[in-house]
Design an enzyme around this catalytic site. Structure first.
Site, mmCIF file in Angstrom:
data_model
loop_
_atom_site.group_PDB
_atom_site.id
_atom_site.type_symbol
_atom_site.label_atom_id
_atom_site.label_comp_id
_atom_site.label_asym_id
_atom_site.label_seq_id
_atom_site.Cartn_x
_atom_site.Cartn_y
_atom_site.Cartn_z
ATOM 1 N N GLU A 70 1.170 2.427 -4.926
ATOM 2 C CA GLU A 70 2.049 3.511 -4.484
ATOM 3 C C GLU A 70 2.524 4.456 -5.599
ATOM 4 O O GLU A 70 3.720 4.508 -5.926
ATOM 5 C CB GLU A 70 3.261 2.934 -3.752
ATOM 6 N N GLU B 229 13.841 -7.212 -3.691
ATOM 7 C CA GLU B 229 13.489 -5.984 -2.981
ATOM 8 C C GLU B 229 14.058 -4.754 -3.698
ATOM 9 O O GLU B 229 14.851 -3.972 -3.175
ATOM 10 C CB GLU B 229 13.973 -6.052 -1.538
ATOM 11 N N GLU C 126 -0.412 -3.692 2.542
ATOM 12 C CA GLU C 126 0.950 -4.140 2.876
ATOM 13 C C GLU C 126 1.316 -3.704 4.290
ATOM 14 O O GLU C 126 1.102 -2.556 4.659
ATOM 15 C CB GLU C 126 2.014 -3.544 1.924
#
Ligand SMILES: OC[C@@H]1[C@@H](O)[C@H](O)[C@@H](O)c2nc(CNc3ccccc3)cn21
Length: 438
Positions: A166, A402, A349
């Site tokens: 990404e 996260e 993902e």
């Protein structure tokens, strides 16, 4: 009810993780700091000041974690290599760091699990950030040296590689919104960083062709289905434009050797410089695109916003991240990518953060089973519509760090009790185990 046997015989199912989110051992065996070590240790940057110092302690528990993958029956496992564990100062090799990844790959292969390796999942060595990081054009050559070393080290056993995870996040969340490391807020820097990330990608692909003759290499992008948030004609135009800024910006140069013109025009209109160097390197042919799909994004025409649009909330059921559950978007984007780029695809993902609660040693995450079933169905629909989809990696194997949300968001099919580091298979893992036998 969808069955594993509905998919092509050689289709692979796996789970995905990333080094900084699961490994821990942040200061062990010679690992150097990354921009995420510094960012997470900077007060106010992450929820509760959470860091990846310990995370899931995977660095020490990888054998146990691989046994859990085997118990579930996974075909493959996508993980990332910590660049600062390999090159703490961005240049010199830390052998103990290299040894860890050799052990990890050997243990996976011993358990018939195919390794898919991401070279960069956001943890840039801080030493390179101090040399300008993704704003310094030389970063592409530092990355090429790192990639070449890893291809040589693991390329005899690892045949599937992803250069970057990404680049949109690394550049626009890291350099424009500032939500991610290194926390800059400058649109020009974001555009420059994006270009150097793509240059680094291209250099790594060139190195790969020299080092791993029988392997496959690709790029993983976040793929968002961008839709108008209201019925105004201008919002349809804006949705098409935002698609160019987010999706096409990181796919077009890699296949066509140029940025989407509409987006370039808007940036230049705003007085921003859009680089065009090394497009021949950036567009070195790849073998597949990795697709990280989670949700759709709704945008509306908004004159008050510098880029002419703003995000709006949709009314579909949402996950703990506030992301709408929208499986149709997966189908739409897989078909869109196939038709525009004509490359094989892996879903690298897909998954959801849920309100996971431990009750009598179990986590009844039926919502995650439903989420996965619906997205599996859309992936199969895309295959039947002619998309050359080769695999599907669930995010994530286990609950983990996260990013700016710290440990507050649980994406795993395996529950992690961070006080004890105990792993507990959630109902979704038990469901997946049965699905993989169906
Ligand atoms: O947030 C879940 C995961 C994250 O843990 C992974 O490290 C990263 O690869 C990842 N990318 C997305 C999708 N990116 C995204 C970014 C901003 C808004 C919406 C989605 C989700 N995730």
């Amino acid at each position: 009810m969808i069955r594993r046997s509905d998919f092509p015989k050689d289709f692979i199912f796996g789970t995905a993780t990333a080094a900084y989110q699961i490994e821990g051992a942040a200061n062990e065996d010679g690992r150097g700091p990354s921009i995420w070590d510094v960012f997470s240790h900077t007060p106010g940057k992450t929820l509760n000041g959470d860091t990846g110092d310990v995370a899931c302690d995977h660095y020490h528990r990888y054998k146990e974690d691989i046994q859990l993958m085997k118990e579930i029956g996974l075909d493959a496992y996508r993980f990332s290599i910590s660049w600062p564990r390999i090159m703490p100062d961005g240049k010199n090799i830390n052998q103990k760091g290299v040894d860890f990844y050799n052990r990890l790959v050997d243990e996976l292969l011993k358990n018939d699990i195919k390794p898919f390796v991401t070279l960069y999942h956001w943890d840039l060595p801080y030493a390179l950030y101090e040399k300008g990081g993704w704003l310094n054009p030389d970063i592409a050559l530092y990355f090429r040296a790192y990639a070449t070393f890893m291809f040589n080290e693991l390329g005899d056993r690892v045949k599937h590689w992803i250069t970057l995870n990404e680049p949109w996040c690394s550049s626009f969340l890291g350099y424009y919104t500032g939500e991610h490391a290194p926390g800059h807020q400058n649109l020009q820097e974001a555009i420059t960083a994006a270009h150097n990330l793509l240059r680094a990608h291209g250099h790594a692909v060139q190195a790969f062709r020299e080092e791993v003759k029988d392997g496959k290499v690709g790029l993983t992008n976040v793929v968002m289905k961008i839709e108008p948030g209201d019925a105004k004609p201008e919002s349809f135009l804006v949705a098409n434009l935002v698609d160019k800024f987010v999706n096409a910006w990181f796919h077009d140069p890699v296949v066509f050797g140029k940025y989407p013109e509409e987006a370039v025009a808007l940036y230049t209109e705003k007085g921003l410089q859009v680089p065009d160097s090394d497009m021949n390197i950036i567009s070195t042919p790849i073998d597949f695109f990795g697709v990280n799909y989670y949700t759709r994004t709704l945008v509306v025409f908004d004159m008050n916003n510098p880029l002419g649009f703003s995000y709006v909330q949709g009314d579909l059921p949402k996950t703990e991240m506030g992301w709408e559950i929208y499986p149709q978007g997966l189908f739409d984007m897989l078909v869109y990518l196939k038709e525009r780029y004509k490359l094989p695809l892996y879903i690298t993902e897909n998954g959801m953060a849920g309100p996971d609660k431990l009750e009598n040693g179990r986590v009844h995450d039926n919502y995650r089973i439903e989420y996965l079933e619906k997205h599996f169905e859309k992936a199969l629909e895309a295959i039947n519509a002619g998309v050359d989809l080769k695999g599907y990696f669930i995010w994530s194997l286990m609950d983990n760090f996260e990013w700016a949300y710290g440990y507050s968001k649980r994406f795993g099919i395996i529950y992690v009790d961070y006080n004890t580091q105990k792993r507990i298979l959630k109902d979704s893992a038990l469901w997946l185990k049965e699905f993989l036998k169906s």
